[in-house]
Design a protein around this motif. Structure first.
Motif, PDB file in Angstrom:
ATOM      1  N   ALA A  70       0.839  -1.197   0.000  1.00 19.97           N
ATOM      2  CA  ALA A  70       0.000   0.000   0.000  1.00 19.97           C
ATOM      3  C   ALA A  70       0.872   1.243   0.000  1.00 19.97           C
ATOM      4  O   ALA A  70       2.069   1.194   0.319  1.00 19.97           O
ATOM      5  CB  ALA A  70      -0.926   0.003   1.216  1.00 19.97           C
ATOM      6  N   LYS A  71       0.259   2.372  -0.377  1.00 21.42           N
ATOM      7  CA  LYS A  71       0.929   3.675  -0.359  1.00 21.42           C
ATOM      8  C   LYS A  71       0.177   4.593   0.590  1.00 21.42           C
ATOM      9  O   LYS A  71      -1.055   4.582   0.633  1.00 21.42           O
ATOM     10  CB  LYS A  71       0.983   4.278  -1.767  1.00 21.42           C
ATOM     11  N   VAL A  72       0.945   5.415   1.343  1.00 20.90           N
ATOM     12  CA  VAL A  72       0.343   6.317   2.332  1.00 20.90           C
ATOM     13  C   VAL A  72       0.931   7.710   2.171  1.00 20.90           C
ATOM     14  O   VAL A  72       2.136   7.867   1.923  1.00 20.90           O
ATOM     15  CB  VAL A  72       0.611   5.819   3.781  1.00 20.90           C
ATOM     16  N   ILE A  73       0.079   8.724   2.294  1.00 16.65           N
ATOM     17  CA  ILE A  73       0.535  10.107   2.307  1.00 16.65           C
ATOM     18  C   ILE A  73      -0.225  10.865   3.383  1.00 16.65           C
ATOM     19  O   ILE A  73      -1.411  10.609   3.620  1.00 16.65           O
ATOM     20  CB  ILE A  73       0.346  10.782   0.932  1.00 16.65           C
ATOM     21  N   THR A  74       0.475  11.791   4.058  1.00 13.67           N
ATOM     22  CA  THR A  74      -0.129  12.575   5.132  1.00 13.67           C
ATOM     23  C   THR A  74      -0.057  14.054   4.794  1.00 13.67           C
ATOM     24  O   THR A  74       1.006  14.556   4.403  1.00 13.67           O
ATOM     25  CB  THR A  74       0.595  12.323   6.469  1.00 13.67           C
ATOM     26  N   PHE A  75      -1.160  14.753   4.932  1.00 11.81           N
ATOM     27  CA  PHE A  75      -1.222  16.206   4.770  1.00 11.81           C
ATOM     28  C   PHE A  75      -1.348  16.818   6.163  1.00 11.81           C
ATOM     29  O   PHE A  75      -2.283  16.490   6.899  1.00 11.81           O
ATOM     30  CB  PHE A  75      -2.409  16.612   3.905  1.00 11.81           C
ATOM     31  N   SER A  76      -0.412  17.724   6.516  1.00  9.60           N
ATOM     32  CA  SER A  76      -0.397  18.321   7.856  1.00  9.60           C
ATOM     33  C   SER A  76      -0.503  19.832   7.760  1.00  9.60           C
ATOM     34  O   SER A  76       0.083  20.456   6.865  1.00  9.60           O
ATOM     35  CB  SER A  76       0.894  17.955   8.599  1.00  9.60           C
ATOM     36  N   ALA A  77      -1.244  20.412   8.689  1.00 11.05           N
ATOM     37  CA  ALA A  77      -1.349  21.866   8.813  1.00 11.05           C
ATOM     38  C   ALA A  77      -1.170  22.211  10.285  1.00 11.05           C
ATOM     39  O   ALA A  77      -2.035  21.894  11.111  1.00 11.05           O
ATOM     40  CB  ALA A  77      -2.692  22.366   8.300  1.00 11.05           C
TER      41      ALA A  77
ATOM     42  N   VAL B  94      -4.835  11.731   6.405  1.00  4.21           N
ATOM     43  CA  VAL B  94      -4.020  10.602   5.946  1.00  4.21           C
ATOM     44  C   VAL B  94      -4.796   9.794   4.917  1.00  4.21           C
ATOM     45  O   VAL B  94      -5.942   9.390   5.165  1.00  4.21           O
ATOM     46  CB  VAL B  94      -3.618   9.687   7.128  1.00  4.21           C
ATOM     47  N   TYR B  95      -4.173   9.555   3.763  1.00  2.00           N
ATOM     48  CA  TYR B  95      -4.777   8.756   2.692  1.00  2.00           C
ATOM     49  C   TYR B  95      -3.952   7.483   2.486  1.00  2.00           C
ATOM     50  O   TYR B  95      -2.721   7.539   2.439  1.00  2.00           O
ATOM     51  CB  TYR B  95      -4.825   9.536   1.382  1.00  2.00           C
ATOM     52  N   THR B  96      -4.648   6.357   2.343  1.00  2.00           N
ATOM     53  CA  THR B  96      -3.994   5.071   2.138  1.00  2.00           C
ATOM     54  C   THR B  96      -4.631   4.369   0.944  1.00  2.00           C
ATOM     55  O   THR B  96      -5.857   4.249   0.867  1.00  2.00           O
ATOM     56  CB  THR B  96      -4.130   4.174   3.383  1.00  2.00           C
ATOM     57  N   LEU B  97      -3.796   3.906   0.018  1.00  2.00           N
ATOM     58  CA  LEU B  97      -4.280   3.190  -1.162  1.00  2.00           C
ATOM     59  C   LEU B  97      -3.574   1.845  -1.259  1.00  2.00           C
ATOM     60  O   LEU B  97      -2.352   1.776  -1.410  1.00  2.00           O
ATOM     61  CB  LEU B  97      -4.030   4.011  -2.433  1.00  2.00           C
ATOM     62  N   VAL B  98      -4.357   0.767  -1.174  1.00  2.00           N
ATOM     63  CA  VAL B  98      -3.825  -0.591  -1.229  1.00  2.00           C
ATOM     64  C   VAL B  98      -3.806  -1.076  -2.669  1.00  2.00           C
ATOM     65  O   VAL B  98      -4.660  -0.692  -3.475  1.00  2.00           O
ATOM     66  CB  VAL B  98      -4.680  -1.537  -0.348  1.00  2.00           C
TER      67      VAL B  98
ATOM     68  N   SER C 228      -6.964  -2.292  -5.280  1.00  2.00           N
ATOM     69  CA  SER C 228      -8.170  -1.965  -4.511  1.00  2.00           C
ATOM     70  C   SER C 228      -8.804  -0.678  -5.015  1.00  2.00           C
ATOM     71  O   SER C 228      -8.112   0.263  -5.423  1.00  2.00           O
ATOM     72  CB  SER C 228      -7.820  -1.817  -3.030  1.00  2.00           C
ATOM     73  N   TYR C 229     -10.139  -0.653  -4.955  1.00  2.00           N
ATOM     74  CA  TYR C 229     -10.891   0.558  -5.267  1.00  2.00           C
ATOM     75  C   TYR C 229     -11.210   1.361  -4.004  1.00  2.00           C
ATOM     76  O   TYR C 229     -11.919   2.355  -4.077  1.00  2.00           O
ATOM     77  CB  TYR C 229     -12.206   0.192  -5.978  1.00  2.00           C
ATOM     78  N   GLU C 230     -10.698   0.931  -2.883  1.00  2.00           N
ATOM     79  CA  GLU C 230     -10.953   1.601  -1.611  1.00  2.00           C
ATOM     80  C   GLU C 230      -9.771   2.499  -1.239  1.00  2.00           C
ATOM     81  O   GLU C 230      -8.607   2.125  -1.406  1.00  2.00           O
ATOM     82  CB  GLU C 230     -11.182   0.572  -0.501  1.00  2.00           C
ATOM     83  N   VAL C 231     -10.100   3.688  -0.720  1.00  2.00           N
ATOM     84  CA  VAL C 231      -9.085   4.643  -0.276  1.00  2.00           C
ATOM     85  C   VAL C 231      -9.322   4.921   1.201  1.00  2.00           C
ATOM     86  O   VAL C 231     -10.381   5.438   1.581  1.00  2.00           O
ATOM     87  CB  VAL C 231      -9.156   5.962  -1.082  1.00  2.00           C
ATOM     88  N   GLY C 232      -8.363   4.554   2.040  1.00  2.00           N
ATOM     89  CA  GLY C 232      -8.480   4.842   3.462  1.00  2.00           C
ATOM     90  C   GLY C 232      -8.277   6.326   3.732  1.00  2.00           C
ATOM     91  O   GLY C 232      -7.427   6.975   3.108  1.00  2.00           O
ATOM     92  N   TYR C 233      -9.055   6.880   4.663  1.00  2.00           N
ATOM     93  CA  TYR C 233      -8.951   8.312   4.991  1.00  2.00           C
ATOM     94  C   TYR C 233      -9.088   8.497   6.495  1.00  2.00           C
ATOM     95  O   TYR C 233      -9.985   7.936   7.118  1.00  2.00           O
ATOM     96  CB  TYR C 233     -10.034   9.106   4.264  1.00  2.00           C
ATOM     97  N   GLN C 234      -8.168   9.293   7.066  1.00  2.00           N
ATOM     98  CA  GLN C 234      -8.227   9.627   8.492  1.00  2.00           C
ATOM     99  C   GLN C 234      -8.167  11.142   8.637  1.00  2.00           C
ATOM    100  O   GLN C 234      -7.385  11.818   7.950  1.00  2.00           O
ATOM    101  CB  GLN C 234      -7.060   9.010   9.256  1.00  2.00           C
ATOM    102  N   LEU C 235      -8.967  11.664   9.554  1.00  2.00           N
ATOM    103  CA  LEU C 235      -8.959  13.088   9.877  1.00  2.00           C
ATOM    104  C   LEU C 235      -8.658  13.220  11.370  1.00  2.00           C
ATOM    105  O   LEU C 235      -9.436  12.758  12.209  1.00  2.00           O
ATOM    106  CB  LEU C 235     -10.306  13.732   9.548  1.00  2.00           C
ATOM    107  N   ASN C 236      -7.505  13.842  11.698  1.00  2.00           N
ATOM    108  CA  ASN C 236      -7.069  13.948  13.094  1.00  2.00           C
ATOM    109  C   ASN C 236      -6.872  15.406  13.486  1.00  2.00           C
ATOM    110  O   ASN C 236      -6.223  16.169  12.756  1.00  2.00           O
ATOM    111  CB  ASN C 236      -5.746  13.195  13.304  1.00  2.00           C
TER     112      ASN C 236
END
Length: 607
Positions: free
Chosen positions: A156-163, A174-178, A181-189
């Motif tokens: 999988a590939k992961v990228i984080t956007f920070s402010a 945070v976005y995660t792409l396996v 897969s057609y699914e994209v993981g997303y986290q908001l912290n």
């Protein structure tokens, strides 16, 4: 000074001299103002720019407060990509800008963008303790490098956007792409922002102006809507056939919301739940051949989820493939319209497994449809046999039935009553031929839902049909026939012709007469109009089904002896001579017909 420098200065002097002699105008004493005006403008420009910049900065501070420093920057685009999906993200807002499905094309063979910045937008907004509303789309995030990782043992590939709002206070996305897969993981912290953020839900507003993806705009529009699934496990949607704008508002927790089209879905799924949801569908005029509908959803995310690292979601951008949707999340396979009630279960338990099995061995979907017909006909063969035997019994009694018709010519009720009496005496139940046919209806209607929603048939050619998921155009008409269209579907014509032939064949041994006989020929014509713009795969299935039924009847006929059937009927009549017919449905019909005939005869006498 070297020679080259001297020559250069000389040339400059000559050019200036020529320019002053031929091009420059001498200033007149009456108009000395231009130089002064230029000085005034130059002197006033800098303060005006400074005032404008200061005003914008003041407005930004008033609007965003402590977040204003994050409102300036330059958007950077980053791409996450696997074998099936290409996801473009922007640093402004840390948002999804474009999603391309790499294995699919639009109806006119262009890249299939299920989400793009020009027609789709997601806005995350939250409240601060100072009473301000902050949109993530107004902030610039710092993207990290794309990192390789594993999720459930898959690459999988992961990228984080920070402010960073302040030291120790950061917004992260945070976005995660396996792979595959057609699914994209997303986290908001929201890290360390407990004293800054108000205890009100984060509102996600997703606006999706659906673009045309399929050849048939009408069908594309008729299968596009918003589906949703509550935390209690209830699936529902806004009717795709609605002709006016419609809004649904829920105060109960919602698990997922999906913007669903014919063959593709864009959705967001909450790991916990959205605490509220409001969905809206806005219809477009039929004359619009580019846009389909506008779908808008406003979802409430519990702010505590973002503060406690629990705001986890999954985007789904992909095809309406039953196997994929079924493994995405609970109830997600409901995004495929397989019909309601028993028709849905026929598709799920009978049709889909057979279709998937045949796909593993055959690549031509026309051949798969033919084999699917043979499979269904094999299952229904006992019912077909029973139905034919019933018709054969009525066939051997046709001379007696014709005699009754001749005797009571013009008296329909008396004819029917006497015919039923004959069948009862001979041990023939005309309903025994209808019941097997009625039991086949769920399969026929299941196919009516299966083919228009089967992505496997999308853009798959067969014979003259370029795409089995939409209507075939054998000929284009220079005019439009009401309820029919401006094209001729050859598969629909073949289906109609075979159905009429099948009806004629059955009527040769049937006791149906009067209006019912007329309607038996009218129905195929009506279906010709209805199905002319339906998928070619559906019409081809019905056509092949009729042909196979003819073959079944020809095969059964070889093993059925009409003389033997006649002998059995006569033995039954002799054995039960003088006995009252047994009770049951047939007896009730016979009594009802006899009563109606007597009532009609009495009415005629009183005239």
């Amino acid at each position: 000074m070297d020679r080259n420098s001297a020559i250069g200065l000389g040339l400059i002097a000559v050019i200036m001299l020529v320019y002053s002699m031929f091009f420059m105008q001498e200033p007149t004493p009456a108009t000395p103002a231009p130089k002064k005006t230029e000085t005034q403008v130059a002197a006033s420009t800098a303060p005006a720019t400074q005032v404008n910049d200061s005003l914008v900065a003041a407005q930004r501070v008033a609007q965003l407060g402590e977040f204003s420093a994050l409102a300036t920057g330059q958007n950077q685009t980053i791409t996450l990509e696997n074998q099936v999906l290409k996801l473009t993200l922007g640093s402004q807002g840390g948002a999804v800008e474009q999603v391309e499905l790499k294995n699919y094309k639009t109806w006119n063979q262009k890249a299939l963008l299920l989400f793009d910045k020009g027609s789709s937008e997601q806005v995350f907004a939250f409240q601060t303790n100072s009473g301000r509303t902050v949109r993530l789309n107004d902030l610039f995030f710092q993207p990290s490098a794309v990192k390789n990782t594993t999720v459930n043992k898959l690459p999988a590939k992961v990228i984080t956007f920070s402010a960073q709002v302040a030291p120790g206070q950061t917004i992260e996305q945070v976005y995660t792409l396996v792979d595959q897969s057609y699914e994209v993981g997303y986290q908001l912290n929201f890290r360390g922002m407990e004293q800054m953020v108000a205890q009100k839900p984060i509102m996600l507003t997703w606006t999706d102006n659906l673009k045309r993806l399929e050849k048939d705009v009408k069908q594309n529009r008729a299968h596009s809507t918003v589906n949703f699934y509550t935390a209690e496990g209830d699936f529902d949607n806004i009717s795709a056939s609605a002709t006016e704008n419609e809004t649904v508002k829920l105060e109960e927790p919602v698990k997922w919301v999906a913007n669903k089209q014919n063959f593709f879905t864009a959705a967001i799924i909450a790991q916990n739940a959205f605490e509220s949801a409001e969905m809206r569908v806005e219809v477009l005029p039929d004359t619009d051949t580019v846009g389909i509908k506008t779908l808008r959803s406003t979802l409430g995310i519990p702010v505590q989820d973002a503060l406690s690292n629990k705001a986890h979601f999954t985007y789904y951008f992909g095809p309406n493939d039953h196997d994929i949707l079924e493994n995405t999340t609970e109830g997600f396979d409901e995004n495929i319209e397989l019909g309601w009630g028993i028709f849905k279960y026929v598709n799920k338990l009978l049709i889909l497994p057979a279709f998937d099995f045949l796909e593993d061995f055959f690549g031509n979907y026309g051949i798969i449809i033919i084999l699917l017909v043979l499979y269904i006909k094999l299952i229904l063969s006992p019912l077909t046999y029973k139905s034919y035997i019933s018709m054969a019994k009525m066939k051997v009694l046709k001379p007696e039935v014709d005699a009754i018709k001749e005797k009571y010519e013009g008296d329909m009720q008396k004819t029917q009553a006497e015919t039923m009496s004959l069948y009862s005496k001979m041990g023939v139940n005309p309903m025994s031929g209808c019941i097997p046919m009625l039991l086949q209806i769920p399969i026929l209607f299941a196919m009516y839902n299966f083919f228009p929603n089967s992505i496997e048939l999308r853009q798959e050619p067969f014979l003259w049909a370029h795409d089995l998921s939409t209507y075939d155009v054998f000929a284009k008409l220079p005019f439009t026939i009401p309820f029919y269209g401006s094209h001729v579907s050859m598969f629909t014509l073949l289906m109609t012709a075979s159905t009429i032939l099948y009806t004629w064949s059955n009527n040769q041994v049937s006791s149906i007469q009067g209006p019912m006989k007329f309607y038996s020929y009218l129905m195929p014509i009506i279906f010709m109009f209805v199905l002319n713009s339906f998928p070619a795969g559906l019409s081809f299935y019905y056509f092949v089904s009729n042909i196979v039924t003819f073959g079944q009847q020809a095969l059964i006929r070889k093993f059925v002896d009409d003389a033997k059937i006649r002998q059995n009927l006569e033995e039954y009549q002799a054995k039960n001579k003088g006995k009252e017919p047994k009770g049951g449905f047939q007896k009730k019909i016979q009594d009802a017909m006899k009563a109606a005939a007597e009532k009609e005869a009495q009415r005629k006498k009183t005239k």
